[in-house]
Structures are given as structure tokens and as C-alpha cells.
Design a protein around this motif. Structure first.
Motif: not given
Length: 352
Positions: A56-57, A113-114, A141-143, A212-213
Motif C-alpha cells: 500500500v503506497h 505489513d503487506g 518509521d510509519f505505516q 511523503p507529500k
């Protein structure tokens, strides 16, 4: 087998096309590049059987849902990613068939995770998404990022492939296109040589990167496979435009240069910018964004309008303003003057 590596300059994302026997798979398609991808498939005489997301981008929106609408393909992604609307939720060991070939699915979590890596049946090619980049890796550091888990994933699932296996990443920001397992095992400063999990975790914790923006827009959209909340309008006939997920038409610098009939060019920057180092497009009219609503009578409603600014952000707002005011033939210059000049476009004034 047909293999193509495609690039989206706005997000530095690679999309990969693999085909055999007239059947094709697209890995990590980008929303704004759907027209390009569909045209390539048509020209090569291929039927798209599936799009596959490596994760998941957070930096771009997938073109999977639009390609499914246009071409009737399946949309695939990792079951662990949690995206809704998948036709097939992939788990480790699954095979994605196209023609007489297949991609096998390996779980490579840690960036998210994915995250999955797709390995061609003969192990000559692997598509690593953001798990392993060329001499680097995706952030942790996220997601659901987890540095120790990513280190383990890369060492167990990727660096155990043959040295000669070519690795194709989800992104590159320096113009690099491909690497190999042997190279990364030897030269990747995060995973290679005598690195340890502790070294890697300490390095990742110290990165302190900005988010990311497009993260706040991209992640929710990608959790629904890039399905837009409204239907794109019919494609315009005055220029080769791309429908952006933000709900507006955009035109690439090269496409604008090649138009036989020049549209109205409206620069929505401030006067000091119009005459500043970036210069301005020949024939463009300066109408600062804050004045646009009150100066629409200066524009010809019977001619197309292209909005311009430094990076494409303010001109996107201006494009939406004109669309909401009922103007039908309006487009934003993708990437603004920064991209125009980077691609060698001519300007008046400005500096080298």
C-alpha cells in the motif's frame, strides 16, 4: 517474454510490464499513467490479466482500479496489506500466471505489513517494491514499519536468491534502474557486508525523514485500490491530457510544446516570480492566484486554458477554480516551470 520498465517522474515510481503468449501483468501501476500503460498494451497487442501491488503506497496512487474498469483485469495485492476491493488477496507462495510463465509471491514485510516481492519462475528477475531499493531500502518509521522485521525479510527472502538474480525496485531517485542480489549482498550499506540487525535498526532510527507529500491522500486511496470517489469526465479532444486523482486534467510539458494550436497560458504566480529566476513561458499572461476569480473576463472562454506556476501546486488550485466556474477546456501544467525547465523547455527571462 516481453519485459518493460516504465517510470513516473512525479513520484519516481517504477511500473513493470511482463507478458508472455499475449497475456500481461502490470506491477505497481500509477493512477496518472493509466493512459500510457493502456496505450502500450494496445500497441503490443497484449491482454492485461492482472495488476499487482507490492504494498500500500504512500507516495502515489495506484492505477489498478482504473485499469480494471478499462481493461477488465484482476486487481491483486497482499492480503496482509488490508486493501479493500482486491479480486485476489495474495499470500506467500501464491503464483500469478501470465501466458506460460508465473510470478511467485514472497512476503517481505518491514516497510509495511503487506510488502511482497514478486519472483519470476526461473528466479532471473525479482520485483522488490520498497523492501529493497538499489543500495538502500524503504523507510520503517510509519505505516506499520519495523526495521528489525525488514532486515530479516531482506536477508531471508531476497538475499538468498542466486547472485545473478536481477532486482527491480519500486522507486529510484538517482536514475538507477536495476541491481542484482550479488551486488546488494556485497555493496548495500544497510544490508550488505558485515552489517548486523543492530546496525540496521540504528541507521533507520536516525534517518528522520519528512513524510511523503501525498501520504494523507495516497494511503486511503490505495486502501480502496485507487478507486476514485467520482467518475472521470470524458477525455478532452484539444490536447493529450491526463486525469489526476485530485480531480483535474493535467498536461505534460512535452505535450504542451507539441500542440499545434497554442492554448491560453495563465501564470498564477506573483509578479516578482513571473520576472524572477525561473522566467515565464512565452505568451503567458500573469494573473496571480488571489486575483483569478475577479479577472476571468480577461480570458477567452472559447479557447483552452493551461494554468502554470512554479511546481504545479498553485496552478492545480487555479485549474479547479476555473472548472468550478464552468470552464470546460482547462488543464494544469504538470510539475510547473520546474519540470518544464528540467526537460529543456524554453522560457523568457529567468536565469540559466
Amino acid at each position: 517474454m516481453i519485459f518493460r520498465q516504465l517510470f513516473d517522474p512525479a513520484s519516481s515510481t517504477y511500473t513493470y510490464l511482463l507478458a508472455e503468449g499475449g497475456e500481461a501483468v502490470l506491477i505497481d501501476p500509477v493512477f496518472e499513467q493509466v493512459r500510457r500503460d493502456a496505450a502500450l498494451l494496445r500497441e503490443l497487442g497484449l491482454r492485461l490479466v492482472a495488476t499487482v501491488e507490492t504494498h500500500v503506497h504512500a507516495d502515489h496512487i495506484t492505477g489498478a482500479a482504473l485499469l480494471r474498469r478499462r481493461l477488465g483485469c484482476q486487481v491483486m495485492g497482499a492480503a496482509a496489506g488490508g486493501a479493500q476491493g482486491l479480486d485476489r488477496a495474495l499470500v506467500p507462495g501464491d503464483r500469478i500466471a501470465f501466458g506460460g510463465r508465473f510470478l511467485s509471491v514472497r512476503a517481505t514485510p518491514g516497510h509495511t505489513d503487506g510488502c511482497i516481492t514478486l519472483v519470476l519462475d526461473d528466479e532471473t528477475l525479482a520485483f522488490t517494491g520498497d523492501a529493497l531499493l538499489i543500495r538502500g531500502c524503504g523507510r520503517t518509521d510509519f505505516q506499520q514499519g519495523n526495521a528489525r522485521r525488514l532486515y530479516q525479510s531482506v536477508h531471508e527472502q531476497l538475499l538468498t536468491l542466486p547472485d545473478a538474480t536481477l532486482l527491480y525496485p519500486g522507486h529510484d531517485y538517482r536514475g538507477l534502474t536495476v541491481t542484482s542480489v550479488g551486488e546488494e549482498r556485497r555493496y548495500n550499506p544497510r544490508f550488505g557486508g558485515a552489517s548486523s540487525p543492530e546496525d540496521f535498526c540504528g541507521h533507520m532510527a536516525a534517518l528522520a525523514l519528512p513524510h511523503p507529500k501525498r501520504m494523507m491522500e495516497a494511503v486511503p486511496a490505495n486502501l480502496r485500490c485507487g478507486e476514485p470517489e467520482s467518475e472521470p469526465p470524458p477525455e478532452p479532444d484539444w490536447a493529450p491530457l491526463t486525469w489526476a486523482f485530485a480531480g483535474l486534467w493535467e498536461i505534460e510539458p512535452q505535450a504542451l510544446e507539441e500542440l499545434a494550436t497554442r492554448p491560453q497560458l495563465v501564470d498564477v504566480r506573483e509578479p516578482h516570480e513571473f520576472n524572477g529566476p525561473l522566467g515565464h513561458l512565452a505568451g503567458s499572461r500573469l494573473v496571480p492566484l488571489g486575483e483569478l476569480r475577479n479577472r476571468l473576463d480577461e480570458l477567452d472562454p472559447n479557447r483552452p486554458v493551461v494554468l502554470v506556476c512554479r511546481s504545479g501546486a498553485r496552478s492545480a488550485q487555479a485549474t479547479l477554480q476555473l472548472m468550478n466556474a464552468g470552464w470546460g477546456r482547462v488543464a494544469n501544467l504538470t510539475g510547473g516551470l520546474l519540470r518544464w525547465r528540467a526537460q529543456g523547455g524554453a522560457v523568457e527571462g529567468g536565469e540559466d
